[in-house]
Motif scaffolding. Structure first.
Motif, PDB file in Angstrom:
ATOM      1  N   VAL A 190      -7.774  10.239  15.182  1.00  0.00           N
ATOM      2  CA  VAL A 190      -7.791  10.540  13.750  1.00  0.00           C
ATOM      3  C   VAL A 190      -6.434  10.157  13.170  1.00  0.00           C
ATOM      4  N   LEU A 191      -6.460   9.238  12.211  1.00  0.00           N
ATOM      5  CA  LEU A 191      -5.230   8.801  11.550  1.00  0.00           C
ATOM      6  C   LEU A 191      -5.266   9.301  10.113  1.00  0.00           C
ATOM      7  N   VAL A 192      -4.426  10.280   9.803  1.00  0.00           N
ATOM      8  CA  VAL A 192      -4.378  10.834   8.451  1.00  0.00           C
ATOM      9  C   VAL A 192      -3.183  10.226   7.712  1.00  0.00           C
ATOM     10  N   HIS A 193      -3.474   9.462   6.654  1.00  0.00           N
ATOM     11  CA  HIS A 193      -2.439   8.820   5.830  1.00  0.00           C
ATOM     12  C   HIS A 193      -1.434   8.071   6.699  1.00  0.00           C
ATOM     13  N   PRO A 194      -1.923   7.142   7.546  1.00  0.00           N
ATOM     14  CA  PRO A 194      -1.049   6.524   8.547  1.00  0.00           C
ATOM     15  C   PRO A 194       0.095   5.725   7.933  1.00  0.00           C
ATOM     16  N   TYR A 195       1.261   5.847   8.569  1.00  0.00           N
ATOM     17  CA  TYR A 195       2.425   5.069   8.162  1.00  0.00           C
ATOM     18  C   TYR A 195       2.408   3.727   8.881  1.00  0.00           C
ATOM     19  N   PHE A 196       1.787   2.741   8.206  1.00  0.00           N
ATOM     20  CA  PHE A 196       1.845   1.336   8.614  1.00  0.00           C
ATOM     21  C   PHE A 196       2.470   0.567   7.448  1.00  0.00           C
ATOM     22  N   TRP A 197       3.028  -0.588   7.772  1.00  0.00           N
ATOM     23  CA  TRP A 197       3.594  -1.414   6.707  1.00  0.00           C
ATOM     24  C   TRP A 197       3.585  -2.870   7.151  1.00  0.00           C
ATOM     25  N   LEU A 252     -11.269   7.566  13.049  1.00  0.00           N
ATOM     26  CA  LEU A 252     -11.414   8.093  11.694  1.00  0.00           C
ATOM     27  C   LEU A 252     -10.084   7.896  10.983  1.00  0.00           C
ATOM     28  N   VAL A 253     -10.118   7.125   9.882  1.00  0.00           N
ATOM     29  CA  VAL A 253      -8.922   6.901   9.071  1.00  0.00           C
ATOM     30  C   VAL A 253      -9.089   7.665   7.766  1.00  0.00           C
ATOM     31  N   CYS A 254      -8.108   8.514   7.443  1.00  0.00           N
ATOM     32  CA  CYS A 254      -8.158   9.302   6.211  1.00  0.00           C
ATOM     33  C   CYS A 254      -7.049   8.810   5.285  1.00  0.00           C
ATOM     34  N   VAL A 255      -7.426   8.430   4.057  1.00  0.00           N
ATOM     35  CA  VAL A 255      -6.436   7.964   3.088  1.00  0.00           C
ATOM     36  C   VAL A 255      -6.535   8.818   1.831  1.00  0.00           C
ATOM     37  N   LYS A 258      -3.757   8.435  -4.270  1.00  0.00           N
ATOM     38  CA  LYS A 258      -2.453   8.247  -4.915  1.00  0.00           C
ATOM     39  C   LYS A 258      -1.315   8.073  -3.910  1.00  0.00           C
ATOM     40  N   ASP A 259      -1.655   7.784  -2.673  1.00  0.00           N
ATOM     41  CA  ASP A 259      -0.657   7.581  -1.623  1.00  0.00           C
ATOM     42  C   ASP A 259      -0.281   6.106  -1.578  1.00  0.00           C
ATOM     43  N   GLY A 260       1.032   5.821  -1.600  1.00  0.00           N
ATOM     44  CA  GLY A 260       1.489   4.434  -1.524  1.00  0.00           C
ATOM     45  C   GLY A 260       1.107   3.729  -0.227  1.00  0.00           C
ATOM     46  N   LEU A 261       0.674   4.504   0.764  1.00  0.00           N
ATOM     47  CA  LEU A 261       0.257   3.920   2.046  1.00  0.00           C
ATOM     48  C   LEU A 261      -1.254   3.709   2.124  1.00  0.00           C
ATOM     49  N   LYS A 262      -1.964   4.056   1.046  1.00  0.00           N
ATOM     50  CA  LYS A 262      -3.434   4.062   1.088  1.00  0.00           C
ATOM     51  C   LYS A 262      -4.018   2.730   1.560  1.00  0.00           C
ATOM     52  N   ASP A 263      -3.544   1.632   0.978  1.00  0.00           N
ATOM     53  CA  ASP A 263      -4.157   0.338   1.293  1.00  0.00           C
ATOM     54  C   ASP A 263      -3.903  -0.097   2.730  1.00  0.00           C
ATOM     55  N   ARG A 264      -2.842   0.436   3.338  1.00  0.00           N
ATOM     56  CA  ARG A 264      -2.602   0.143   4.760  1.00  0.00           C
ATOM     57  C   ARG A 264      -3.697   0.763   5.642  1.00  0.00           C
ATOM     58  N   GLY A 265      -4.161   1.936   5.232  1.00  0.00           N
ATOM     59  CA  GLY A 265      -5.242   2.581   5.979  1.00  0.00           C
ATOM     60  C   GLY A 265      -6.531   1.776   5.917  1.00  0.00           C
ATOM     61  N   TRP A 266      -6.875   1.325   4.703  1.00  0.00           N
ATOM     62  CA  TRP A 266      -8.069   0.480   4.545  1.00  0.00           C
ATOM     63  C   TRP A 266      -7.906  -0.836   5.309  1.00  0.00           C
ATOM     64  N   VAL A 283     -13.515   5.050   7.296  1.00  0.00           N
ATOM     65  CA  VAL A 283     -12.418   5.431   6.397  1.00  0.00           C
ATOM     66  C   VAL A 283     -12.956   6.395   5.352  1.00  0.00           C
ATOM     67  N   ILE A 284     -12.233   7.491   5.116  1.00  0.00           N
ATOM     68  CA  ILE A 284     -12.584   8.378   4.003  1.00  0.00           C
ATOM     69  C   ILE A 284     -11.375   8.486   3.081  1.00  0.00           C
ATOM     70  N   GLU A 285     -11.654   8.540   1.773  1.00  0.00           N
ATOM     71  CA  GLU A 285     -10.570   8.583   0.790  1.00  0.00           C
ATOM     72  C   GLU A 285     -10.679   9.846  -0.058  1.00  0.00           C
ATOM     73  N   ALA A 286      -9.551  10.561  -0.191  1.00  0.00           N
ATOM     74  CA  ALA A 286      -9.501  11.755  -1.041  1.00  0.00           C
ATOM     75  C   ALA A 286      -9.062  11.336  -2.442  1.00  0.00           C
ATOM     76  N   LYS A 287      -9.911  11.574  -3.422  1.00  0.00           N
ATOM     77  CA  LYS A 287      -9.625  11.161  -4.799  1.00  0.00           C
ATOM     78  C   LYS A 287      -8.537  12.043  -5.416  1.00  0.00           C
ATOM     79  N   GLY A 288      -7.653  11.405  -6.154  1.00  0.00           N
ATOM     80  CA  GLY A 288      -6.669  12.133  -6.940  1.00  0.00           C
ATOM     81  C   GLY A 288      -5.544  12.781  -6.149  1.00  0.00           C
ATOM     82  N   GLU A 289      -5.455  12.483  -4.850  1.00  0.00           N
ATOM     83  CA  GLU A 289      -4.473  13.166  -3.995  1.00  0.00           C
ATOM     84  C   GLU A 289      -3.371  12.223  -3.537  1.00  0.00           C
TER      85      GLU A 289
END
Length: 315
Positions: A190-197, A252-255, A258-266, A283-289
């Motif tokens: 489970v990767l929650v808001h993963p820090y990739f760049w 499971l990738v959770c993004v 409003k997280d600047g890392l969101k697109d890295r998860g996708w 991938v699941i995305e939390a709206k507005g967070e």
């Protein structure tokens, strides 16, 4: 002390002064292990290694006292904090893992790896792998830690983490896929808001403020001074030839929207599908967070929904 004396400023996480002084701005509070009065989860701290200093907090759910013969899935958790702050003993992580253990009915080992800048990367990776190997040494019921011998099912192992901890989670799963561990089957991660760049922007990064991009890249250079840069395979899985060897069946990738890392998860899910890895990724995305919102506000609707999703994944 004036700003001129700052060598690194990664507020709101950490500041490092030119005289070598390190000021952690968050994640320094600690809570002791306990038996939780609400859900009956028990926790205790264990030393994995003296040199280097690696420890962990282990959690077992109330069901272990009700039906002690049943073996439960095993979750190994890696906390976030930019590789530089936080620990399994901080209130947010203690509480979060405690709730996961209760709701998913799993045994958990929350790893206390060494932090930067005192211990630059790859120390956190080395410590995390040492912790995984220590956990694995219990697969035949003859390890040093009674709770793992008695309650953990080593054929149902999961890794999870958030932010930098999700980065560690991914890299540990790749290492496991390449090296294997006797008696251990990693089912999923489970990767929650993963820090990739990476140097090539993906998605909304094209229009992100320069300061945001510099912060994301800068944290990595700070954490890993020996790095080749943002396309280091440890930070940019798209550049890792070993990606297809990821050692689990499900991801499971959770993004967060409003997280600047969101697109890295996708992006991670897309490159994983093309890597030759033959598992399933969702991938699941939390709206507005924003980034790691679930740790700051664990009872909001989106955090509850996120936890439910992780719990069902672990089951």
């Amino acid at each position: 002390m004036s700003n001129e004396d700052l060598a690194h400023d990664f507020s709101p996480m950490i500041k490092v002064y030119k005289d070598g002084r390190v000021e952690r701005l968050a994640g320094t509070d600690r809570v002791p292990p306990s038996t939780n009065p609400e859900n009956g989860v028990q926790s205790k701290d264990v030393v994995i290694s003296q040199e280097p200093a690696i420890s962990a907090r282990i959690f077992i759910p109330k069901t272990t006292t009700d039906s002690p013969q049943t073996k439960l899935p095993l979750l190994i958790y890696f906390h976030g904090g930019g590789f530089s702050i936080e620990s399994p003993f901080s209130p947010a992580y203690h509480s979060y893992v405690n709730t996961l253990v209760s709701e998913a009915n799993v045994v958990a080992v929350s790893v206390d790896y060494r932090l930067v800048p005192e211990h630059p990367l790859p120390a956190a990776y080395d410590d995390s792998w040492a912790a995984i190997k220590w956990v694995a040494s219990h697969f035949d019921g003859n390890g040093s830690e009674d709770w793992l011998n008695r309650f953990a099912d080593f054929q149902r192992v999961f890794f999870a983490g958030d932010s930098a901890g999700a980065n560690i989670t991914h890299n540990m799963a790749v290492k496991l896929g390449c090296e294997r561990l006797v008696g251990v089957k990693l089912v999923g991660i489970v990767l929650v808001h993963p820090y990739f760049w990476g140097t090539e922007p993906v998605g909304a990064e094209l229009t992100a403020p320069a300061a945001t991009k510099e912060y994301m890249a800068g944290v990595w250079r700070f954490a890993c001074p020996s790095t080749s840069g943002s396309d280091d395979p440890l930070l940019n899985p798209a550049k890792d030839p070993k990606l297809g060897k990821l050692g689990c069946e499900e991801v499971l990738v959770c993004v967060a929207e409003k997280d600047g890392l969101k697109d890295r998860g996708w992006h991670y899910s897309e490159i994983l599908k093309k890597s030759g890895w033959n598992g399933a990724v969702e991938v699941i995305e939390a709206k507005g967070e924003g980034h790691v919102f679930h740790l700051f506000n664990p009872i909001c609707d989106n955090a509850v929904a996120l936890k439910k999703k992780i719990v069902s994944f672990l089951n």
